[in-house]
Design an enzyme around this catalytic site. Structure first.
Site, PDB file in Angstrom:
ATOM      1  CG  ASP A 245      -0.439  -0.261   2.513  1.00  0.00           C
ATOM      2  OD1 ASP A 245       0.800  -0.284   2.665  1.00  0.00           O
ATOM      3  OD2 ASP A 245      -1.231  -0.469   3.458  1.00  0.00           O
ATOM      4  CB  THR A 267      -2.177   2.056  10.462  1.00  0.00           C
ATOM      5  OG1 THR A 267      -3.583   1.967  10.200  1.00  0.00           O
ATOM      6  CG2 THR A 267      -1.862   1.301  11.737  1.00  0.00           C
TER       7      THR A 267
END
Length: 551
Positions: A245, A267
């Site tokens: 990602d 995150t």
């Protein structure tokens, strides 16, 4: 989204799954004008769960949610499309000869890798490994996870796939090792561009257990016969995208200058620069920087920081009664830099209570202890901004480049307070957005692969004119406040590193009683006053900002 547009333009679907949520996003290149429009057609939660003392992902649930998203696409009139999948890195799946899972999928936050770095490097030196793979030493790396995995299960594994590769396999029946996700394993050799034989030997594995490496843009295949026979899914052509990602997020940065850095803020916070070659110097290894493989022969030279995970856990412990936007508003009303933590301290990796851990840390550091939600959020945001400041200084020194702009993409780009604090500390212009950069990076690889877009430069130009970017100009910061905050952060950083070193020495069995006292003292008090001052002085002198130069 207009159904007629589905018939006039080729549709591309990005499956983007992070550690806390996943989305299925449809992207359409609008002609004339060459703008890219996107629509989220399905969203779902994600997270690990504890079972028998270990932490696992529910991988079957993720497969089912992808299928639901494709069902939604068909229901919206999309008959044919390309599909790309990206996820977080490092976690893996073991398959037997029939393609069945041998074990459930461990989460990288599982504590089973505690001490794995020290144990593995008794067999092969850290210098040798870094020179081969150029990946920073983190216990979450696949290399260390496999090192502690049950040896009998490893021997039984016919195939080892990382998570997005496994999702492609479940949907198409084809096994691949996409290079950007593969590099997060810490096992890809920079020079041979293949899995490193020496590391495989240490793990007791063979190269044949890993599928052939696949570059972003290569076709993977179509839906399995069983899925295609359902009739409620589009005719899907799966394309290997930048499956890590972060790799997709950086492809989605609308950069139009040469001297830029990126901060992929989710995150995790990944802060770095895009390069055509890796940096594996002794200094890069000492400072624990990583060289992750990107699409089209690029590398991301970056640092991992314990990003929005901190505020996600804080919000969760407040019962979700505050939105992230409300926590930002509360933090903006607080006095800055009263409480600071070193975000990358291992104690924040997966504590039982993030709020309690932050408060204990502040007590041990002799700081004011955050009590209210606003004070807690301010502590997190100030600490993250200080982290960004120090690692940007590192990046500039290690690369020899002076950055002119920092692009912040991902969910953290919505945090105006954090963006402004970062701009003020760095004395650098910040461009925030787009927040959907990961899905965009996923989509543009599909578009380049199908010929809809010529190359990455054109793709970034399309993104730049299609999505809003917010600029944050430095407003100035009180020099005394800034100097004190930088010095405090430098002390905390030094203390954490020394405590981690002492802990590693303990695990290696050296001077147990002495090292235990040393680690405890470092945790509670940090280094003694003169050493702290010397280290802070050194850190400040290395800085590039005007305020640092006055030190």
């Amino acid at each position: 989204m207009n159904t007629q547009a589905h018939n006039q333009n080729q549709n591309h679907i990005a499956v983007d799954i992070g550690a806390s949520s996943g989305r299925v996003v449809c992207g359409t290149l609008q002609q004339p004008g060459g703008t890219l429009s996107i629509e989220e057609i399905h969203r779902f939660s994600n997270g690990f769960a504890e079972q028998n003392g270990n932490l696992y992902w529910d991988i079957d649930y993720l497969v089912a949610e992808i299928v639901k998203g494709l069902q939604q696409a068909k229901a919206r009139g999309i008959e044919r499309c390309t599909v790309g999948i990206d996820t977080w890195g490092v976690d893996y799946v073991l398959l037997d000869q029939e393609g069945a899972r041998i074990h459930e999928v461990f989460s990288y936050r599982d504590s089973r890798t505690d001490g794995a770095i020290e144990r593995l490097h008794r067999n092969i030196s850290t210098e040798s490994v870094y020179g081969k793979v150029g990946i920073q030493y983190l216990p979450i790396n696949t290399l260390y996870q496999l090192f502690v995995h049950d040896q009998a299960e490893l021997e039984a594994a016919h195939s080892i796939l990382l998570v997005p590769d496994y999702l492609y396999y479940r949907l198409t029946g084809r096994k691949i090792s996409e290079v950007t996700i593969g590099s997060t394993s810490g096992m890809l050799n920079l020079h041979t561009r293949d899995y490193d034989e020496d590391l495989l030997s240490v793990l007791g594995l063979s190269k044949e257990q890993f599928p052939p490496l696949t570059e972003p843009g290569e076709p993977v295949g179509r839906l399995t016969e069983d899925l295609a026979a359902r009739g409620d899914l589009p005719d899907c052509e799966f394309i290997a995208v930048a499956s890590h990602d972060t790799a997709s997020a950086v492809l989605g940065v609308p950069a139009n200058s040469e001297k830029w850095g990126f901060l992929s803020s989710g995150t995790w916070s990944l802060i770095g620069v895009e390069r055509s070659s890796a940096i594996t110097s002794p200094e890069a290894m000492l400072r624990n920087y990583t060289n992750e493989w990107g699409a089209y022969g690029s590398f991301r030279f970056l640092k991992n920081i314990m990003g929005m995970w901190l505020i996600q856990k804080v919000r969760e412990e407040y019962g979700g009664q505050y939105s992230f936007g409300e926590l930002v508003e509360l933090a903006a009303q607080e006095i800055p830099f009263r409480s600071i933590i070193y975000c990358n301290d291992e104690r924040f990796m997966n504590p039982q209570s993030m709020i309690d851990e932050i408060r204990s840390y502040c007590v041990e550091a002799g700081q004011l202890v955050p009590q209210t939600p606003g004070e807690m959020a301010r502590c997190v945001f100030d600490s993250l901004a200080l982290s960004y400041y120090f690692y940007i200084q590192d990046l500039q020194q290690l690369t020899g480049d002076n950055l002119e702009r920092l692009h912040i993409v991902g969910g953290g780009a919505n945090n105006g307070l954090l963006c402004q604090i970062t701009a003020d500390l760095l004395e650098m212009e910040i461009h925030a957005g787009p927040t959907e950069s990961t899905a965009l990076g996923n989509l543009v690889v599909q578009m380049i692969s199908t010929g809809a877009v010529t190359d990455l430069q054109e793709a970034r130009e399309i993104i730049s004119r299609s999505f809003q970017v917010t600029s944050y100009i430095p407003k100035g910061m009180d020099p005394t406040t800034k100097k004190a905050a930088l010095a405090q952060f430098a002390r905390l950083k030094s203390a954490s590193h020394r405590a981690a070193y002492a802990e590693s020495e303990l695990k290696r069995g050296k001077s147990a009683s002495h090292r235990a006292r040393y680690a405890e003292n470092e945790r509670k008090r940090g280094q003694n006053a003169s050493h702290r001052a010397q280290y802070a002085e050194h850190e400040l002198k290395r800085g590039k900002s005007a305020s640092s130069k006055t030190h």
